[in-house]
Design an enzyme around this catalytic site. Sequence first.
Site, short mmCIF file in Angstrom:
data_model
loop_
_atom_site.label_atom_id
_atom_site.label_comp_id
_atom_site.label_asym_id
_atom_site.label_seq_id
_atom_site.Cartn_x
_atom_site.Cartn_y
_atom_site.Cartn_z
N GLU A 1 -10.29 24.96 -22.77
CA GLU A 1 -11.06 25.29 -21.20
C GLU A 1 -11.63 23.91 -21.18
O GLU A 1 -12.76 23.53 -21.04
CB GLU A 1 -12.13 26.24 -21.30
N HIS B 1 -11.25 20.89 -17.78
CA HIS B 1 -10.93 21.14 -16.32
C HIS B 1 -10.55 19.55 -15.89
O HIS B 1 -10.98 18.68 -16.24
CB HIS B 1 -12.38 21.33 -15.68
N HIS C 1 -12.78 32.52 -15.57
CA HIS C 1 -13.74 31.68 -15.57
C HIS C 1 -14.89 31.71 -14.30
O HIS C 1 -14.46 32.38 -13.53
CB HIS C 1 -13.18 30.38 -15.41
N ASP D 1 -15.18 22.77 -22.69
CA ASP D 1 -15.70 22.68 -21.05
C ASP D 1 -15.75 21.34 -20.85
O ASP D 1 -16.86 21.05 -19.85
CB ASP D 1 -16.91 23.37 -20.96
#
Length: 323
Positions: free
Chosen positions: A15, A17, A163, A286
């Site tokens: 995950e 981004h 998400h 993250d």
Amino acid sequence: MPTTTPARPRVIAIEEHYWDAEMAALFTGSEAARPGPLADSLHDLADARIAAMDAAGIDVQVLSHGAPSAQKLDGPEAVALTRRVNDRLAAAVAAHPTRFAGFAALPTTDPAAAADELSRCVETLGFKGAMLHGMAHGLFLDDTRFRPIYARAEKLGVPIYLHPSLPHPAVTAAYYDDYAADFPTVVRPAWGFTVETATTALRLILSGVFDLHPGLQIVLGHLGETLPFLLWRIESTLARPGQKRVAFREILTRNFSVTTSGFFSTPALMCCVMELGIDRILFAVDWPFADNRDAVAWMDGVPLAAADRQKILAGNAERLLRM
């Protein structure tokens, strides 16, 4: 006798981004992009990102567009714009194929087109699944109009990553406005994100979508958005007389995986291991909202057998995402 040094375990973070410039330019209000180091990191898909991975010992990032992504889009341009976004992500992955993989953005305003875009991204671009962010056009993602997306994901054998995004404005006004000025993260990662995403997952289970699509796989970040901790109570109270039967625990442990994204707590991880099993937990950071080195250093110290730690760091992602 000569000694050999064992190979360093592989680390896959799922995950992580980025922002596409064309997509992010459409975000407004509290979701609008703001100049600064965070935005710089989100827009980087090359040297600086890879250097940050190397510094922490991360081999692969599975890249996904940050919230609210294509779920912000309406109208006929949504499908074409999302296609351009996915094509640019595919080009970034192709430039660094051993370091990056991708999750597709999907134009949820047109669920049939979104299903077709998922097929294109998986079969032509080599993506590993898709990520959906929060509510779509004021609707929870269990709404029956989104079923084509889930049917296609099951057919392709790829997961959908749920998400967080901002709560519904009415929820924000009723639940958080009293404290949002002093504690702005209470609307987002401190509480609002978790409640919205856990509610979406619970609604999906109650909706019957897994009866229709028993092979569908869903991923939740942040160690399951509280659901592993609450699993016993949810299961026991849903079994009380006078309610429709639902195999909540069975579905959560068969159709859901959780990741460590932005949640580096050993007690919380142990709860997930005990409730869901080691095969349902995957590593994530993250990034850039959390630090790569913090995440890897934490995992190095968790009280798990080396084989179980490696399942979380890479093995479970290799299996689920066919990497």
